[in-house]
Design a protein around this motif. Sequence first.
Motif, mmCIF file in Angstrom:
data_model
loop_
_atom_site.group_PDB
_atom_site.id
_atom_site.type_symbol
_atom_site.label_atom_id
_atom_site.label_comp_id
_atom_site.label_asym_id
_atom_site.label_seq_id
_atom_site.Cartn_x
_atom_site.Cartn_y
_atom_site.Cartn_z
ATOM 1 N N VAL A 57 1.574 3.766 -5.912
ATOM 2 C CA VAL A 57 0.445 2.840 -5.869
ATOM 3 C C VAL A 57 0.145 2.349 -7.280
ATOM 4 C CG1 VAL A 57 -1.992 2.556 -5.285
ATOM 5 C CG2 VAL A 57 -0.539 4.020 -3.855
ATOM 6 N N ASP A 58 0.197 1.026 -7.433
ATOM 7 C CA ASP A 58 -0.165 0.405 -8.703
ATOM 8 C C ASP A 58 -1.666 0.124 -8.651
ATOM 9 O OD1 ASP A 58 -0.691 -1.312 -10.814
ATOM 10 O OD2 ASP A 58 1.241 -2.366 -10.631
ATOM 11 N N LEU A 59 -2.426 0.890 -9.431
ATOM 12 C CA LEU A 59 -3.891 0.775 -9.349
ATOM 13 C C LEU A 59 -4.417 -0.575 -9.819
ATOM 14 C CD1 LEU A 59 -5.582 4.175 -10.314
ATOM 15 C CD2 LEU A 59 -5.172 3.192 -8.054
ATOM 16 N N SER A 60 -3.563 -1.343 -10.522
ATOM 17 C CA SER A 60 -4.030 -2.634 -11.025
ATOM 18 C C SER A 60 -3.821 -3.767 -10.012
ATOM 19 C CB SER A 60 -3.308 -2.965 -12.336
ATOM 20 O OG SER A 60 -1.933 -3.204 -12.069
ATOM 21 N N LYS A 61 -3.197 -3.448 -8.870
ATOM 22 C CA LYS A 61 -2.910 -4.490 -7.873
ATOM 23 C C LYS A 61 -3.950 -4.501 -6.752
ATOM 24 C CE LYS A 61 1.386 -5.902 -9.189
ATOM 25 N NZ LYS A 61 2.605 -5.131 -8.873
ATOM 26 N N PRO A 62 -4.215 -5.682 -6.193
ATOM 27 C CA PRO A 62 -5.251 -5.770 -5.153
ATOM 28 C C PRO A 62 -4.913 -5.025 -3.858
ATOM 29 C CG PRO A 62 -4.218 -7.918 -5.545
ATOM 30 C CD PRO A 62 -3.692 -7.006 -6.591
ATOM 31 N N ASP A 63 -3.612 -4.763 -3.615
ATOM 32 C CA ASP A 63 -3.278 -4.080 -2.358
ATOM 33 C C ASP A 63 -3.355 -2.561 -2.476
ATOM 34 O OD1 ASP A 63 -1.098 -3.604 -3.941
ATOM 35 O OD2 ASP A 63 0.403 -4.227 -2.465
ATOM 36 N N ALA A 64 -3.877 -2.066 -3.622
ATOM 37 C CA ALA A 64 -3.906 -0.615 -3.848
ATOM 38 C C ALA A 64 -4.590 0.141 -2.704
ATOM 39 C CB ALA A 64 -4.576 -0.298 -5.186
ATOM 40 N N LYS A 65 -5.737 -0.362 -2.254
ATOM 41 C CA LYS A 65 -6.484 0.395 -1.237
ATOM 42 C C LYS A 65 -5.729 0.516 0.082
ATOM 43 C CE LYS A 65 -9.652 -3.396 0.073
ATOM 44 N NZ LYS A 65 -9.407 -4.375 -1.026
ATOM 45 N N THR A 66 -5.021 -0.539 0.444
ATOM 46 C CA THR A 66 -4.233 -0.500 1.679
ATOM 47 C C THR A 66 -3.088 0.496 1.564
ATOM 48 O OG1 THR A 66 -4.656 -2.876 1.660
ATOM 49 C CG2 THR A 66 -3.202 -2.046 3.391
ATOM 50 N N LEU A 67 -2.408 0.471 0.414
ATOM 51 C CA LEU A 67 -1.283 1.384 0.194
ATOM 52 C C LEU A 67 -1.746 2.834 0.133
ATOM 53 C CD1 LEU A 67 0.839 -0.621 -2.428
ATOM 54 C CD2 LEU A 67 1.201 -0.424 0.045
#
Length: 325
Positions: free
Chosen positions: A31-41
């Motif tokens: 999970v890349d914490l800087s990306k917007p899809d973090a929560k979904t992943l």
Amino acid sequence: RMVLFSKTTTEQYSYIKNCMASTFSPTIPIVDLSKPDAKTLIVKACEEFGFFKVINHGVPMEPISQLETETLKFFSMSLNEKEKAGPPNPFGYGSKRIGRNGDVGWVEYLLLNTNQEHGFSLCGKNAEKFRGLLNSYMSFVKKMACDILELMAEGLKIQQKNVFSKLLMDKQSDSVFRVNHYPACPELAVNGQNLIGFGEHTDPQIISLLRSNNTSGLQIYLRDGSWIPVPPDHNSFFINVGDSLQVMTNGRFRSVRHRVLANGFKSRLSMIYFGGPPLSEKIAPLPSLIKGKQSLYKEFTWFEYKNSTYGSKLADNRLGHFERI
Ligand code: GA4
């Protein structure tokens, strides 16, 4: 060089006959914490594995490596010196023995409380420096833990974003910090066997954040009955779902069973922050996650769960007592 175990004592440890290879080779979620899809992943990873790796976590490398250096200095002292900071009851230096019920491993460690002053003496002239580095590292990882817990709440579409993180933010939060040192075990390199460093278990708390040096050893257990090695990455953090989070999510997130094998060539150093709730906190499935289903767990306080934990062996299924039947 310190001698941790004699040749004959290694025979008392648990060797692993052979590791059943997984029929499929899943890769550990990143999970890349800087990306917007973090929560979904994150939600997906917690449902499938209860485990994931985090990159772009924002913790600067400098305090991490300084703490690592100081910790290695501590472990390089004589056993006699180190034992002045022990035994771990519950905090302090420990070696070989884990918990109170006969578990042993090829490991030495420091267990610390994150809130109070450590109830034991970290001796030596570096004590103050060590303490300072520990405190700054702990505030970094606590912040990251809270950020991740908020992403989980959002990903689960829970109204109250801080429903999990507030438990760690609480002044009374019963969080623990652990540093594990697994010395290289040259015998293993010779005979090609595997030796248990830290036996299989799930973490009782809400969430655990692990950072290690580049030595392998960590493995996670998959539901198909296989163990998969987690490739080490000293620049990243590894996140474990703990039993309490499994309960709060009514089993949607799974606390991950994991273990560490000793290494024949290199020593492994890992630092783990275990984010736990205040002792008086009631742990139960969140109403919004029960909706339309039945609650799988009886309510308990963290105090009760922790007490039953200390009466158990590492590999025990501690949540079993709290399941509704
Ligand atoms: C596993 C997670 C943490 O390291 C820990 C461990 C604790 C200990 O080392 O004292 C326990 C273990 C852990 C679970 C079962 C009991 C208690 C050793 C043991 C045999 C600090 C924790 O909270 O639970």
